[in-house]
Design a protein around this motif. Structure first.
Motif, PDB file in Angstrom:
ATOM      1  N   PRO A  70       8.628   9.946 -17.325  1.00 52.84           N
ATOM      2  CA  PRO A  70       9.973  10.379 -16.920  1.00 52.84           C
ATOM      3  C   PRO A  70       9.930  11.157 -15.610  1.00 52.84           C
ATOM      4  CG  PRO A  70       9.613  10.793 -19.258  1.00 52.84           C
ATOM      5  CD  PRO A  70       8.286  10.371 -18.688  1.00 52.84           C
ATOM      6  N   ASP A  71      10.967  10.924 -14.788  1.00 53.35           N
ATOM      7  CA  ASP A  71      11.040  11.583 -13.482  1.00 53.35           C
ATOM      8  C   ASP A  71       9.743  11.328 -12.701  1.00 53.35           C
ATOM      9  OD1 ASP A  71      12.270  12.989 -11.497  1.00 53.35           O
ATOM     10  OD2 ASP A  71      12.003  14.973 -12.407  1.00 53.35           O
ATOM     11  N   ALA A  72       9.334  10.074 -12.678  1.00 47.57           N
ATOM     12  CA  ALA A  72       8.012   9.706 -12.197  1.00 47.57           C
ATOM     13  C   ALA A  72       7.793   9.963 -10.715  1.00 47.57           C
ATOM     14  CB  ALA A  72       7.751   8.225 -12.489  1.00 47.57           C
ATOM     15  N   ASP A  73       8.884  10.017  -9.923  1.00 48.04           N
ATOM     16  CA  ASP A  73       8.728  10.245  -8.489  1.00 48.04           C
ATOM     17  C   ASP A  73       8.590  11.723  -8.143  1.00 48.04           C
ATOM     18  OD1 ASP A  73       8.798   7.569  -7.803  1.00 48.04           O
ATOM     19  OD2 ASP A  73      10.976   7.527  -7.616  1.00 48.04           O
ATOM     20  N   ARG A  74       8.585  12.577  -9.153  1.00 49.53           N
ATOM     21  CA  ARG A  74       8.438  14.015  -8.927  1.00 49.53           C
ATOM     22  C   ARG A  74       7.001  14.434  -9.203  1.00 49.53           C
ATOM     23  NH1 ARG A  74       8.957  18.685 -12.165  1.00 49.53           N
ATOM     24  NH2 ARG A  74       9.491  17.385 -13.965  1.00 49.53           N
ATOM     25  N   LEU A  75       6.405  15.169  -8.282  1.00 46.32           N
ATOM     26  CA  LEU A  75       5.082  15.752  -8.506  1.00 46.32           C
ATOM     27  C   LEU A  75       5.228  16.906  -9.489  1.00 46.32           C
ATOM     28  CD1 LEU A  75       2.049  15.682  -7.488  1.00 46.32           C
ATOM     29  CD2 LEU A  75       2.705  17.627  -6.045  1.00 46.32           C
ATOM     30  N   ASP A  76       4.535  16.820 -10.612  1.00 48.38           N
ATOM     31  CA  ASP A  76       4.626  17.846 -11.650  1.00 48.38           C
ATOM     32  C   ASP A  76       3.221  18.108 -12.179  1.00 48.38           C
ATOM     33  OD1 ASP A  76       5.107  19.504 -13.770  1.00 48.38           O
ATOM     34  OD2 ASP A  76       6.377  18.104 -14.885  1.00 48.38           O
ATOM     35  N   LEU A  77       2.634  19.201 -11.729  1.00 46.64           N
ATOM     36  CA  LEU A  77       1.248  19.484 -12.069  1.00 46.64           C
ATOM     37  C   LEU A  77       1.065  19.872 -13.528  1.00 46.64           C
ATOM     38  CD1 LEU A  77       0.031  21.394  -8.878  1.00 46.64           C
ATOM     39  CD2 LEU A  77       0.187  18.945  -9.317  1.00 46.64           C
ATOM     40  N   ALA A  78       2.157  20.123 -14.235  1.00 46.39           N
ATOM     41  CA  ALA A  78       2.077  20.468 -15.655  1.00 46.39           C
ATOM     42  C   ALA A  78       2.421  19.286 -16.550  1.00 46.39           C
ATOM     43  CB  ALA A  78       3.006  21.646 -15.953  1.00 46.39           C
ATOM     44  N   ARG A  79       2.605  18.121 -15.986  1.00 44.22           N
ATOM     45  CA  ARG A  79       3.016  16.942 -16.736  1.00 44.22           C
ATOM     46  C   ARG A  79       1.927  16.506 -17.730  1.00 44.22           C
ATOM     47  NH1 ARG A  79       6.218  12.784 -15.142  1.00 44.22           N
ATOM     48  NH2 ARG A  79       6.486  13.548 -13.019  1.00 44.22           N
ATOM     49  N   ASP A  80       2.359  15.888 -18.835  1.00 49.58           N
ATOM     50  CA  ASP A  80       1.436  15.234 -19.764  1.00 49.58           C
ATOM     51  C   ASP A  80       0.986  13.926 -19.129  1.00 49.58           C
ATOM     52  OD1 ASP A  80       0.043  13.986 -21.749  1.00 49.58           O
ATOM     53  OD2 ASP A  80       1.744  13.698 -23.094  1.00 49.58           O
ATOM     54  N   LEU A  81      -0.308  13.855 -18.814  1.00 51.28           N
ATOM     55  CA  LEU A  81      -0.802  12.721 -18.040  1.00 51.28           C
ATOM     56  C   LEU A  81      -1.661  11.768 -18.851  1.00 51.28           C
ATOM     57  CD1 LEU A  81      -1.428  14.836 -14.917  1.00 51.28           C
ATOM     58  CD2 LEU A  81      -0.095  12.747 -14.925  1.00 51.28           C
ATOM     59  N   GLY A 119      -7.116  13.464   0.589  1.00 50.50           N
ATOM     60  CA  GLY A 119      -6.057  13.504   1.599  1.00 50.50           C
ATOM     61  C   GLY A 119      -4.676  13.372   1.000  1.00 50.50           C
ATOM     62  N   ASN A 120      -4.504  12.426   0.066  1.00 42.24           N
ATOM     63  CA  ASN A 120      -3.197  12.243  -0.571  1.00 42.24           C
ATOM     64  C   ASN A 120      -2.801  13.466  -1.389  1.00 42.24           C
ATOM     65  OD1 ASN A 120      -3.341   9.678   0.508  1.00 42.24           O
ATOM     66  ND2 ASN A 120      -3.616   8.626  -1.439  1.00 42.24           N
ATOM     67  N   ALA A 121      -3.780  14.099  -2.048  1.00 42.17           N
ATOM     68  CA  ALA A 121      -3.489  15.287  -2.853  1.00 42.17           C
ATOM     69  C   ALA A 121      -3.032  16.446  -1.980  1.00 42.17           C
ATOM     70  CB  ALA A 121      -4.725  15.686  -3.657  1.00 42.17           C
ATOM     71  N   VAL A 122      -3.708  16.649  -0.859  1.00 38.15           N
ATOM     72  CA  VAL A 122      -3.302  17.744   0.032  1.00 38.15           C
ATOM     73  C   VAL A 122      -1.903  17.501   0.575  1.00 38.15           C
ATOM     74  CG1 VAL A 122      -3.805  18.940   2.198  1.00 38.15           C
ATOM     75  CG2 VAL A 122      -5.673  18.346   0.646  1.00 38.15           C
ATOM     76  N   LEU A 123      -1.607  16.278   0.982  1.00 32.44           N
ATOM     77  CA  LEU A 123      -0.267  15.986   1.490  1.00 32.44           C
ATOM     78  C   LEU A 123       0.782  16.198   0.406  1.00 32.44           C
ATOM     79  CD1 LEU A 123       1.595  15.036   3.737  1.00 32.44           C
ATOM     80  CD2 LEU A 123       1.143  12.671   3.015  1.00 32.44           C
ATOM     81  N   ALA A 124       0.479  15.792  -0.819  1.00 36.18           N
ATOM     82  CA  ALA A 124       1.430  16.003  -1.907  1.00 36.18           C
ATOM     83  C   ALA A 124       1.719  17.487  -2.101  1.00 36.18           C
ATOM     84  CB  ALA A 124       0.882  15.406  -3.201  1.00 36.18           C
ATOM     85  N   LEU A 125       0.709  18.317  -1.985  1.00 35.26           N
ATOM     86  CA  LEU A 125       0.912  19.762  -2.125  1.00 35.26           C
ATOM     87  C   LEU A 125       1.716  20.331  -0.949  1.00 35.26           C
ATOM     88  CD1 LEU A 125      -2.571  20.903  -3.466  1.00 35.26           C
ATOM     89  CD2 LEU A 125      -0.389  20.955  -4.702  1.00 35.26           C
ATOM     90  N   LEU A 126       1.451  19.841   0.249  1.00 36.33           N
ATOM     91  CA  LEU A 126       2.204  20.323   1.410  1.00 36.33           C
ATOM     92  C   LEU A 126       3.659  19.874   1.337  1.00 36.33           C
ATOM     93  CD1 LEU A 126      -0.415  19.723   4.248  1.00 36.33           C
ATOM     94  CD2 LEU A 126       0.134  21.862   3.089  1.00 36.33           C
ATOM     95  N   ASP A 127       3.898  18.717   0.724  1.00 34.84           N
ATOM     96  CA  ASP A 127       5.270  18.248   0.523  1.00 34.84           C
ATOM     97  C   ASP A 127       5.974  19.006  -0.603  1.00 34.84           C
ATOM     98  OD1 ASP A 127       5.269  16.360   2.538  1.00 34.84           O
ATOM     99  OD2 ASP A 127       4.706  14.692   1.231  1.00 34.84           O
ATOM    100  N   HIS A 128       5.213  19.678  -1.453  1.00 30.93           N
ATOM    101  CA  HIS A 128       5.763  20.413  -2.596  1.00 30.93           C
ATOM    102  C   HIS A 128       5.173  21.831  -2.592  1.00 30.93           C
ATOM    103  CE1 HIS A 128       6.028  16.128  -3.661  1.00 30.93           C
ATOM    104  NE2 HIS A 128       7.090  16.457  -4.385  1.00 30.93           N
ATOM    105  N   PRO A 129       5.612  22.661  -1.646  1.00 30.00           N
ATOM    106  CA  PRO A 129       4.988  23.987  -1.483  1.00 30.00           C
ATOM    107  C   PRO A 129       5.068  24.850  -2.732  1.00 30.00           C
ATOM    108  CG  PRO A 129       7.005  23.788  -0.168  1.00 30.00           C
ATOM    109  CD  PRO A 129       6.670  22.422  -0.649  1.00 30.00           C
ATOM    110  N   GLU A 130       6.083  24.647  -3.566  1.00 33.88           N
ATOM    111  CA  GLU A 130       6.161  25.441  -4.796  1.00 33.88           C
ATOM    112  C   GLU A 130       5.007  25.100  -5.735  1.00 33.88           C
ATOM    113  OE1 GLU A 130       7.745  21.539  -5.859  1.00 33.88           O
ATOM    114  OE2 GLU A 130       7.962  22.838  -4.098  1.00 33.88           O
ATOM    115  N   GLN A 131       4.579  23.834  -5.732  1.00 29.15           N
ATOM    116  CA  GLN A 131       3.426  23.437  -6.544  1.00 29.15           C
ATOM    117  C   GLN A 131       2.134  23.997  -5.952  1.00 29.15           C
ATOM    118  OE1 GLN A 131       3.514  21.520  -9.373  1.00 29.15           O
ATOM    119  NE2 GLN A 131       5.666  20.966  -9.383  1.00 29.15           N
ATOM    120  N   LEU A 132       2.048  24.042  -4.645  1.00 27.24           N
ATOM    121  CA  LEU A 132       0.874  24.628  -3.988  1.00 27.24           C
ATOM    122  C   LEU A 132       0.758  26.106  -4.325  1.00 27.24           C
ATOM    123  CD1 LEU A 132      -1.509  24.556  -2.049  1.00 27.24           C
ATOM    124  CD2 LEU A 132       0.096  24.736  -0.141  1.00 27.24           C
ATOM    125  N   ARG A 133       1.880  26.813  -4.283  1.00 23.10           N
ATOM    126  CA  ARG A 133       1.851  28.245  -4.629  1.00 23.10           C
ATOM    127  C   ARG A 133       1.468  28.441  -6.090  1.00 23.10           C
ATOM    128  NH1 ARG A 133       6.463  28.160  -1.175  1.00 23.10           N
ATOM    129  NH2 ARG A 133       7.866  27.931  -2.960  1.00 23.10           N
TER     130      ARG A 133
END
Length: 417
Positions: free
Chosen positions: A342-353, A265-279
């Motif tokens: 860095p920039d921790a409040d930003r959803l970044d699907l390419a981030r080094d995790l 649920g949290n993942a889907v909401l994060a994607l809906l909040d960041h449509p560019e990441q969903l695309r």
């Protein structure tokens, strides 16, 4: 707000902001100090650790015990579970923790989890088939709430007819109704009675499931059942006690269901909040495994690690914490620490995790991590492929989360496509 050996105790931090807007509140706590005295919504005092380096170090510190026998008298209050549900990995230190974990870890090997991928995808597709004609759904009630319970019950060998009860039981324990405290006690009794009966059935008629395997491990080291259970005393060698067997079944069900519901649920909401990441994810689904790690970091379903108790007075982040006090390690706060991400409040699907703490660290690292990763990836993949135009069906401000420090999950997630 900070408590140090030099200054003595400070007034406890008000936890209300942590319930209402946890990420903003944790950022303020990290800025003001590494460790804070709090009084939880249940009235329980605790030390809250918020910065990445301190949380990571504490997760692996053997001086911090999970065993409630190390709690100071009157210093910890939690569910009064009977021994048959309480003798689980969340209450154990080595050597018992090492023995029990070694016996159950075989259920979550990469190979065994990968073998579940196709069955999990079939379940996900069936759930989406059911909602597609309507053009809208509540993704918690209709999808995320069903998928994990089906998967974990299939893994354990729980009959399909019993699964509705499991969802109700776990919901009552995670978010108890303060106006009906008797429901918690009743639910615990129902769970114990159910698992006791199920284990007796599986012992008489073993199946091709994890619970039958655990029963074989419990009954004899070589997996050959030897008759009636003992009194529940801890056995020697690599066997399980009867209480440990029942508690393992309870823990696998509870953790395997509740955390995955909230993670999806949290993942889907994060994607809906960041449509560019969903695309981007729709264009390149191969990035999904890394995306799942970012969802765990960004908004984990379990913001707090299981409580710990110092075996001796010790320093955490320069703060003196007395032996026996309850210590809460906020992995949710640590994963938003700008000093580590860095920039921790930003959803970044390419981030080094590398190094996120959503699944823990050290010997208590999440046992079901391979299953959680696979199940979440399959759930998101099926959803994104089926509904590329997915969007919220209600105003964003109307969405609400469960108001608890220990679980981060949506009450509902209405969507359309």
């Amino acid at each position: 707000m900070q408590n140090t050996a030099e200054t003595g105790p400070a007034d406890p931090v008000d936890v209300t902001p942590l319930l209402d807007d946890p990420h903003t509140a944790y950022a303020a706590l990290r800025a003001s100090g590494p460790v804070h005295r709090i009084t939880g919504p249940d009235g329980q005092p605790a030390w809250l650790v918020t910065r990445y380096d301190d949380v990571r170090a504490a997760l692996a510190d053997p001086r911090l015990s999970l065993d409630k026998r190390h709690a100071a008298p009157g210093g910890y209050r939690g569910f009064a579970l009977p021994p048959a549900l309480d003798a689980n990995l969340l209450n154990m230190d080595p050597p018992d923790h090492t023995r029990v974990r070694r016996l159950v870890v075989r259920a979550f090997t990469a190979g065994r989890v990968e073998a579940l991928r196709a069955p999990v995808r079939r379940v996900a597709d069936d759930l989406l088939d059911a909602v597609e004609p309507a053009g809208r759904a509540d993704l918690i009630a209709d999808y995320a709430g069903h998928l994990p319970i089906i998967v974990i019950c299939d893994l354990l060998g729980v009959p399909r007819a019993d699964r509705r009860d499991f969802r109700a039981w776990t919901d009552r324990l995670v978010t108890p109704d303060p106006s009906r405290p008797e429901l918690v006690k009743q639910t615990i009794g129902d769970l114990l009675a159910y698992f006791t009966g199920l284990i007796a059935t599986k012992r008489a008629q073993p199946g091709d499931d994890l619970l039958s395997e655990l029963i074989a491990v419990r009954d004899t080291p070589d997996g050959t059942p030897d008759g009636a259970p003992d009194s529940g005393a801890a056995p020697g060698g690599d066997r399980l006690s009867e209480d440990e067997l029942t508690s393992l079944a309870f823990l696998i069900l509870f953790a395997g269901y509740e955390n995955t519901v909230h993670l999806v649920g949290n993942a889907v909401l994060a994607l809906l909040d960041h449509p560019e990441q969903l695309r981007a994810l729709h264009r390149n689904p191969a990035e999904l495994p890394n995306a799942v790690e970012e969802f765990m970091r960004f908004d984990p379903p379990g913001p707090l690690a299981i409580r710990r108790f110092p075996r001796e007075d010790l320093d955490i982040g320069g703060v003196r914490v007395p032996a026996g006090d309850c210590v809460l390690l906020s992995v949710g706060s640590a994963n938003r620490d700008e000093a580590r991400f860095p920039d921790a409040d930003r959803l970044d699907l390419a981030r080094d995790l590398s190094g996120h703490l959503a699944l823990g660290h050290g010997i208590h690292y999440c046992l079901g991590a391979p299953l959680a990763r696979m199940e979440t990836a399959v759930a998101l993949s099926a959803l994104i492929e089926r509904f590329p135009g997915l969007r919220l069906d209600v105003p964003r401000a109307s969405l609400t989360h469960r108001r608890t420090l220990r679980a981060r999950g949506l009450i509902s997630l209405p969507v359309t496509w």
